[in-house]
Design a protein around this motif. Structure first.
Motif, PDB file in Angstrom:
ATOM      1  N   PHE A 231       0.166   1.684  15.975  1.00 19.67           N
ATOM      2  CA  PHE A 231       1.338   2.488  16.368  1.00 19.67           C
ATOM      3  C   PHE A 231       1.398   3.827  15.631  1.00 19.67           C
ATOM      4  CE2 PHE A 231       2.779  -2.006  16.805  1.00 19.67           C
ATOM      5  CZ  PHE A 231       2.664  -2.042  18.187  1.00 19.67           C
ATOM      6  N   LEU A 232       1.021   3.831  14.357  1.00 20.42           N
ATOM      7  CA  LEU A 232       1.166   5.051  13.552  1.00 20.42           C
ATOM      8  C   LEU A 232       0.045   6.063  13.780  1.00 20.42           C
ATOM      9  CD1 LEU A 232       2.386   3.575  10.146  1.00 20.42           C
ATOM     10  CD2 LEU A 232       3.723   4.735  11.912  1.00 20.42           C
ATOM     11  N   GLY A 233      -1.093   5.600  14.309  1.00 24.99           N
ATOM     12  CA  GLY A 233      -2.258   6.476  14.462  1.00 24.99           C
ATOM     13  C   GLY A 233      -1.949   7.758  15.210  1.00 24.99           C
ATOM     14  N   LEU A 234      -1.247   7.623  16.336  1.00 29.19           N
ATOM     15  CA  LEU A 234      -0.962   8.794  17.163  1.00 29.19           C
ATOM     16  C   LEU A 234       0.003   9.772  16.497  1.00 29.19           C
ATOM     17  CD1 LEU A 234      -1.664  10.096  19.829  1.00 29.19           C
ATOM     18  CD2 LEU A 234       0.213   8.824  20.883  1.00 29.19           C
ATOM     19  N   PRO A 235       1.173   9.294  15.999  1.00 32.77           N
ATOM     20  CA  PRO A 235       2.055  10.232  15.293  1.00 32.77           C
ATOM     21  C   PRO A 235       1.362  10.922  14.116  1.00 32.77           C
ATOM     22  CG  PRO A 235       3.161   8.129  15.593  1.00 32.77           C
ATOM     23  CD  PRO A 235       1.771   7.963  16.111  1.00 32.77           C
ATOM     24  N   ILE A 236       0.516  10.200  13.401  1.00 30.71           N
ATOM     25  CA  ILE A 236      -0.179  10.817  12.271  1.00 30.71           C
ATOM     26  C   ILE A 236      -1.084  11.934  12.760  1.00 30.71           C
ATOM     27  CG2 ILE A 236      -1.965  10.441  10.509  1.00 30.71           C
ATOM     28  CD1 ILE A 236      -0.666   7.713   9.994  1.00 30.71           C
ATOM     29  N   PHE A 237      -1.764  11.677  13.879  1.00 35.31           N
ATOM     30  CA  PHE A 237      -2.648  12.704  14.431  1.00 35.31           C
ATOM     31  C   PHE A 237      -1.854  13.963  14.811  1.00 35.31           C
ATOM     32  CE2 PHE A 237      -4.167  14.547  18.487  1.00 35.31           C
ATOM     33  CZ  PHE A 237      -5.213  15.276  17.963  1.00 35.31           C
ATOM     34  N   LEU A 238      -0.698  13.767  15.478  1.00 34.27           N
ATOM     35  CA  LEU A 238       0.108  14.926  15.887  1.00 34.27           C
ATOM     36  C   LEU A 238       0.596  15.703  14.663  1.00 34.27           C
ATOM     37  CD1 LEU A 238       2.104  13.421  18.877  1.00 34.27           C
ATOM     38  CD2 LEU A 238       0.170  15.002  18.942  1.00 34.27           C
ATOM     39  N   LEU A 239       0.919  14.950  13.613  1.00 34.29           N
ATOM     40  CA  LEU A 239       1.366  15.583  12.366  1.00 34.29           C
ATOM     41  C   LEU A 239       0.245  16.414  11.752  1.00 34.29           C
ATOM     42  CD1 LEU A 239       4.229  14.900  11.321  1.00 34.29           C
ATOM     43  CD2 LEU A 239       3.111  13.674   9.447  1.00 34.29           C
ATOM     44  N   VAL A 240      -0.964  15.854  11.771  1.00 35.58           N
ATOM     45  CA  VAL A 240      -2.116  16.574  11.218  1.00 35.58           C
ATOM     46  C   VAL A 240      -2.325  17.875  11.984  1.00 35.58           C
ATOM     47  CG1 VAL A 240      -4.647  16.530  11.012  1.00 35.58           C
ATOM     48  CG2 VAL A 240      -3.301  14.560  10.283  1.00 35.58           C
ATOM     49  N   MET A 241      -2.238  17.796  13.332  1.00 33.54           N
ATOM     50  CA  MET A 241      -2.455  19.014  14.114  1.00 33.54           C
ATOM     51  C   MET A 241      -1.345  20.034  13.858  1.00 33.54           C
ATOM     52  SD  MET A 241      -5.320  18.586  15.235  1.00 33.54           S
ATOM     53  CE  MET A 241      -5.594  20.154  16.034  1.00 33.54           C
ATOM     54  N   ALA A 242      -0.102  19.555  13.739  1.00 29.23           N
ATOM     55  CA  ALA A 242       1.002  20.476  13.452  1.00 29.23           C
ATOM     56  C   ALA A 242       0.757  21.184  12.119  1.00 29.23           C
ATOM     57  CB  ALA A 242       2.331  19.732  13.433  1.00 29.23           C
ATOM     58  N   LEU A 243       0.245  20.429  11.157  1.00 31.54           N
ATOM     59  CA  LEU A 243      -0.042  21.004   9.843  1.00 31.54           C
ATOM     60  C   LEU A 243      -1.129  22.080   9.944  1.00 31.54           C
ATOM     61  CD1 LEU A 243       0.605  20.645   6.768  1.00 31.54           C
ATOM     62  CD2 LEU A 243      -1.440  19.236   6.667  1.00 31.54           C
ATOM     63  N   VAL A 244      -2.151  21.789  10.757  1.00 33.03           N
ATOM     64  CA  VAL A 244      -3.229  22.766  10.946  1.00 33.03           C
ATOM     65  C   VAL A 244      -2.656  24.086  11.474  1.00 33.03           C
ATOM     66  CG1 VAL A 244      -5.263  23.336  12.346  1.00 33.03           C
ATOM     67  CG2 VAL A 244      -5.078  21.085  11.275  1.00 33.03           C
ATOM     68  N   PHE A 245      -1.766  24.001  12.479  1.00 34.47           N
ATOM     69  CA  PHE A 245      -1.248  25.231  13.065  1.00 34.47           C
ATOM     70  C   PHE A 245      -0.275  25.932  12.119  1.00 34.47           C
ATOM     71  CE2 PHE A 245      -2.468  22.774  16.849  1.00 34.47           C
ATOM     72  CZ  PHE A 245      -3.595  23.527  17.076  1.00 34.47           C
ATOM     73  N   PHE A 246       0.485  25.136  11.376  1.00 36.49           N
ATOM     74  CA  PHE A 246       1.387  25.737  10.405  1.00 36.49           C
ATOM     75  C   PHE A 246       0.591  26.574   9.404  1.00 36.49           C
ATOM     76  CE2 PHE A 246       3.413  25.541   6.232  1.00 36.49           C
ATOM     77  CZ  PHE A 246       4.590  26.205   6.526  1.00 36.49           C
ATOM     78  N   LEU A 247      -0.506  25.984   8.896  1.00 35.25           N
ATOM     79  CA  LEU A 247      -1.337  26.706   7.929  1.00 35.25           C
ATOM     80  C   LEU A 247      -1.930  27.959   8.552  1.00 35.25           C
ATOM     81  CD1 LEU A 247      -3.238  23.776   6.188  1.00 35.25           C
ATOM     82  CD2 LEU A 247      -1.513  25.251   5.184  1.00 35.25           C
ATOM     83  N   THR A 248      -2.399  27.814   9.817  1.00 37.48           N
ATOM     84  CA  THR A 248      -3.017  28.947  10.495  1.00 37.48           C
ATOM     85  C   THR A 248      -2.062  30.129  10.561  1.00 37.48           C
ATOM     86  OG1 THR A 248      -4.325  27.453  11.810  1.00 37.48           O
ATOM     87  CG2 THR A 248      -4.112  29.691  12.631  1.00 37.48           C
ATOM     88  N   PHE A 249      -0.811  29.847  10.921  1.00 44.78           N
ATOM     89  CA  PHE A 249       0.137  30.939  11.078  1.00 44.78           C
ATOM     90  C   PHE A 249       0.671  31.413   9.745  1.00 44.78           C
ATOM     91  CE2 PHE A 249       0.069  29.275  15.302  1.00 44.78           C
ATOM     92  CZ  PHE A 249       0.062  30.434  16.041  1.00 44.78           C
ATOM     93  N   PHE A 250       1.059  30.453   8.906  1.00 46.95           N
ATOM     94  CA  PHE A 250       1.763  30.799   7.691  1.00 46.95           C
ATOM     95  C   PHE A 250       0.832  31.473   6.683  1.00 46.95           C
ATOM     96  CE2 PHE A 250       4.023  29.920   3.732  1.00 46.95           C
ATOM     97  CZ  PHE A 250       5.248  30.435   4.072  1.00 46.95           C
ATOM     98  N   VAL A 251      -0.232  30.774   6.325  1.00 48.66           N
ATOM     99  CA  VAL A 251      -1.160  31.334   5.334  1.00 48.66           C
ATOM    100  C   VAL A 251      -1.876  32.548   5.922  1.00 48.66           C
ATOM    101  CG1 VAL A 251      -3.074  30.848   3.785  1.00 48.66           C
ATOM    102  CG2 VAL A 251      -1.443  29.049   4.357  1.00 48.66           C
ATOM    103  N   GLY A 252      -2.225  32.445   7.221  1.00 40.73           N
ATOM    104  CA  GLY A 252      -2.901  33.560   7.882  1.00 40.73           C
ATOM    105  C   GLY A 252      -2.044  34.817   7.848  1.00 40.73           C
ATOM    106  N   ASP A 253      -0.760  34.673   8.149  1.00 42.98           N
ATOM    107  CA  ASP A 253       0.133  35.831   8.159  1.00 42.98           C
ATOM    108  C   ASP A 253       0.263  36.451   6.772  1.00 42.98           C
ATOM    109  OD1 ASP A 253       0.590  35.954  10.752  1.00 42.98           O
ATOM    110  OD2 ASP A 253       2.684  35.312  10.717  1.00 42.98           O
ATOM    111  N   TRP A 254       0.233  35.576   5.779  1.00 45.93           N
ATOM    112  CA  TRP A 254       0.395  36.025   4.405  1.00 45.93           C
ATOM    113  C   TRP A 254      -0.795  36.908   3.997  1.00 45.93           C
ATOM    114  CZ3 TRP A 254      -2.254  33.590   0.030  1.00 45.93           C
ATOM    115  CH2 TRP A 254      -1.811  34.078  -1.204  1.00 45.93           C
ATOM    116  N   LEU A 255      -1.993  36.516   4.462  1.00 44.65           N
ATOM    117  CA  LEU A 255      -3.187  37.290   4.128  1.00 44.65           C
ATOM    118  C   LEU A 255      -3.312  38.558   4.965  1.00 44.65           C
ATOM    119  CD1 LEU A 255      -5.824  34.413   3.919  1.00 44.65           C
ATOM    120  CD2 LEU A 255      -5.111  35.849   2.028  1.00 44.65           C
ATOM    121  N   LYS A 256      -2.651  38.513   6.134  1.00 46.04           N
ATOM    122  CA  LYS A 256      -2.850  39.561   7.124  1.00 46.04           C
ATOM    123  C   LYS A 256      -2.414  40.936   6.616  1.00 46.04           C
ATOM    124  CE  LYS A 256      -0.300  39.747  10.771  1.00 46.04           C
ATOM    125  NZ  LYS A 256       0.484  39.255  11.918  1.00 46.04           N
TER     126      LYS A 256
END
Lengths: 699, 76
Positions: free
Chosen positions: A306-331
């Motif tokens: 049951f938890l596998g799918l929510p964990i996966f979605l969380l991981v992907m959300a984290l990936v995009f958060f980092l992409t935007f947040f850290v990326g913007d900071w360096l930009k």
């Protein structure tokens, strides 16, 4: 300097082969495709004791049959002239399975060195491998290495150099020697490894000896091959392949011997190899039943029913958060740099009295277009860093398992989700990854839907337009594109599935994938992976986007009447205005946007660089640049809803020329390529239409 | 019984494979042969399962698991 030795790296997928390869070659790789097929070929050089060695990373394979392209490539390369010695990289923690490939490599007849990787995991599990007995049984040198800690590398290369002539100084100490007892300890369905009194001497030199029945057939076939095909060098291997009924060898070297080849002996050969492997394992592996606790504990959570799918979605959300947040900071740093460069260039060109037209081409065309794209590099960098981490840690294979249920409902196996995941990075390698799927029907369907996954080239469009038009919810607006892309991919797959089922499509392919041991990713592997992607991005900025920016500048500054400052009388405008009616119903009835979208077929970033050229904005990704673009667009009547429709259309229509080229190559058909391009444009139009009209109702 | 009916954390021995030849050879290359011991590590309600064979882990789909016949390890 000439290469004095050519070394091929072979091994199972996930055995750490690429990490080991990278440890020798670093980032000095030549990446290309194998001749005739789109399987990645990596070549590097390594200097060792004043000699230059050529290292070739062969595709990962479990065996050397002719069932998959990777395996065919590997064995053809090894059989060819160009390889002197093979390093067989084995995951020591799964030695039993890895030895199957080892036996086949030895049979190919070229010198083989076994590199035992991941010995640290073996030790952690409380197991031991008898490093004296293993080389005795295999008849080849066995070198323990750690690709990640870089231990044993010199010894391995030393062994390769000294073993390359094939004159093994290792005594092959046979289990099937007269007087051996090991084979008598277990009852066996086959007559294996019995002492062969009549040809014992000859078999002394062989690692793998089959049952008497098979050996007699091999001898007979060898004789037939020798007479009929004097050019064949490794008679024994070819004879074994004929017995297996191997498609390629049977076609290439047919022999007329129905009494010998009365059926396919493939299954017997596999069975006997594994029987021998079991004997090896019993002799060399101590404490084999201890569990790998860490991976199993992690899997308990990550692949939880049951938890596998929510964990996966969380991981992907984290990936995009980092992409935007850290990326913007360096930009910010990139923008300052570009600003300085652009102003400096303008001043310098003016100072040396370059003509205004040329200044406009350089500053408004090239620097605005290419430079604007370079400022998105930090976001791209973070995205690929995160994806490399997911891939190298072993999590990707778990995602295939977690998604298998959902993908099953779409008529695809969970494995098809891996190309889709890779599509978040770049569509081109993602489409190439679809070749790991078993059936051509699955492959084509995956190729059709993978371009809907939002790749990194679309990121600049979202970053720019969501920051301008949805300043408070920029990240949400951009993230919604990723979800929309995923949704469209899933719905398309489902519709294609229904379509196929009505036509009476065959049984769907089933999941089959190895779940490797989790490991903390190797910094070097990740660094090389990310560097390659960054390099690709820079190359693209320097080539495709550079040329597209120049072409755009010409289209937008020249018209039927020659050079013109009034953009509305240029070729670009005329072309755009002609097509505008098609785009008006989806909220994109602006000739400038239409021109940018058409140009974007060359590469998606070009949509952004074209906007920079179109509106003459120097540093489009900076605060001032965005404000300038916003006011320019506002003057046209282009608001947030139009921006969202633009993002939607950009997400879904043809990703880029390179994607079309790879679809053509993978499907081998122009008809299918055009079908997929038409499909993407159609879907993009329909979805943008729906989004725009729902928006109109809401606003 | 088929492997698909196997329970988590129990071990079985393969008695037969009934799959298309290419897939069957692929499984055999991975070491899944008649007489091979398989431990089911976990199962999903819809049928994909994680198995352990010869020290390696694999995720296999339902269609494959349904076509591998096994007997309980103790039963042998």
């Amino acid at each position: 300097m000439e290469h004095s030795l050519s070394i091929g790296f072979a091994g199972n997928p996930n055995c750490g082969k690429t990490t080991l390869f990278n440890a020798y070659t670093g980032a000095n790789l030549k990446v290309a495709n194998w001749p005739g097929v789109t399987v990645e070929k990596k070549e590097g050089s390594f200097k060792f004791h004043d000699a230059l060695y050529k290292l070739v990373d062969l595709p990962g394979a479990y065996s050397l049959t002719s069932y998959t392209m990777e395996e065919q490539v590997t064995r053809q390369y090894i059989l060819g002239e160009d390889v002197d010695v093979i390093i067989d990289v084995a995951d020591a923690s799964a030695l039993e399975r890895n030895l199957y490939l080892t036996l086949q490599l030895i049979e190919l007849g070229k010198p083989v060195i076994l590199a035992l990787n991941m010995m640290d995991i073996v030790e952690k599990r409380g197991m031991e491998i008898d490093l004296h007995r293993l080389p005795e049984m295999l008849g080849i040198p066995v070198i323990p290495v750690s690709a990640r800690r870089k231990t044993g590398l010199d010894i391995l290369m030393h062994a390769a150099a000294h073993h390359a002539d094939g004159e093994s100084d290792l005594p092959l100490i046979h289990h099937h020697q007269a007087g051996s007892v090991t084979h008598q300890t277990r009852p066996h369905p086959y007559e294996v490894h019995q002492p062969h009194a009549h040809d014992l001497d000859r078999h002394q030199r062989l690692t793998m000896v089959y049952s008497r029945e098979l050996e007699e057939k091999i001898d007979a076939l060898k004789e037939l091959l020798r007479v009929k095909y004097p050019e064949v060098t490794n008679l024994r291997w070819h004879a074994i392949k004929l017995l297996e009924g191997d498609r390629e060898i049977t076609e290439k070297y047919p022999v007329d011997a129905p009494d010998i080849l009365d059926r396919s002996y493939e299954k017997d050969i596999i069975n006997q190899k594994y029987d021998f492997i079991e004997e090896i394992i019993q002799e060399v592996l101590v404490n084999r039943d201890r569990k790998a606790a860490l991976t199993d504990r992690a899997d308990g959570l990550l692949t939880h029913r049951f938890l596998g799918l929510p964990i996966f979605l969380l991981v992907m959300a984290l990936v995009f958060f980092l992409t935007f947040f850290v990326g913007d900071w360096l930009k910010g740093y990139f923008e300052t740099g570009l600003e300085l460069f652009s102003t400096g260039a303008l001043r310098a060109l003016e100072a040396i009295h370059v003509s205004p037209v040329a200044i406009s081409l350089i500053v408004d065309g090239i620097i605005a277009g290419v430079g604007g794209i370079l400022t998105f590099l930090p976001n791209i960098f973070i995205l690929f860093l995160a994806l490399a981490f997911l891939e190298d840690s072993g999590y990707m294979a778990r995602v295939a398992y977690v998604m298998d249920g959902i993908m099953g409902r779409l008529g695809l196996s969970g494995r098809a989700f891996i190309p889709m995941m890779l599509g978040f990075g770049c569509t081109v390698p993602a489409i190439m990854a679809s070749r790991t799927l078993e059936t051509s029907r699955d492959r084509f369907r995956t190729i059709l839907i993978t371009p809907f996954m939002s790749c990194s080239a679309r990121l600049p469009i979202y970053v720019l337009f969501s920051s301008i038009f949805f300043p408070r919810h920029a990240m949400l607006a951009a993230y919604s594109m990723y979800l929309l892309g995923l949704l469209v991919a899933v719905v398309s797959a489902f519709i294609l599935h229904l379509f196929d089922r009505r036509k009476g499509g065959q049984q769907q392919a089933s999941l089959l994938i190895e779940l490797p041991e989790y490991k903390s990713p190797s910094a070097r592997t990740i660094a090389i992976y990310v560097w390659e992607k960054v390099k690709d991005y820079l190359t693209k900025a320097g080539t495709t986007i550079f040329i597209a920016s120049i072409v755009m500048w010409f289209l937008l500054h020249f018209g039927p009447g020659g050079y013109s400052d009034d953009m509305s009388r240029t070729f670009g405008s005329l072309l755009g205005q002609w097509i505008v009616p098609v785009f008006a119903p989806i909220g994109l009835g602006f000739w400038q946007i239409v021109v940018a979208l058409i140009a974007g077929i060359s590469a998606k970033e070009v949509v952004v660089s074209s906007c920079a050229v179109l509106f003459g904005i120097g540093n489009i990704n900076s605060g001032a640049g965005m404000a300038a673009l916003q006011s320019a667009l506002a003057a046209l009547g282009f608001g947030p809803l139009n921006a969202y429709a633009l993002m939607t259309f950009s997400l879904l229509y043809v990703p880029c020329a390179a994607t079309l080229a790879v679809i053509r190559r993978e499907t081998g058909s122009w008809k299918r390529t055009l079908l997929s391009a038409g499909f993407q444009i159609g879907v993009a139009w329909v979805v943008a239409f729906i989004v725009y009209h729902i928006g109109l109702l809401l606003v | 019984m088929t492997l698909h009916e196997g329970e988590s954390e129990k071990s079985y021995v393969v008695t037969g494979l009934a799959l298309p030849v290419a897939l069957e050879r692929r499984l055999e290359a991975l070491g899944i042969l008649e007489g091979t011991a398989i431990t089911v590590l976990r199962k999903k309600p819809r049928g994909a399962m994680v198995i352990s064979v010869r020290g390696a882990r694999f995720a296999i789909g339902r269609q494959i698991a349904e076509n591998i016949t096994v007997i309980g390890k103790e039963a042998r």
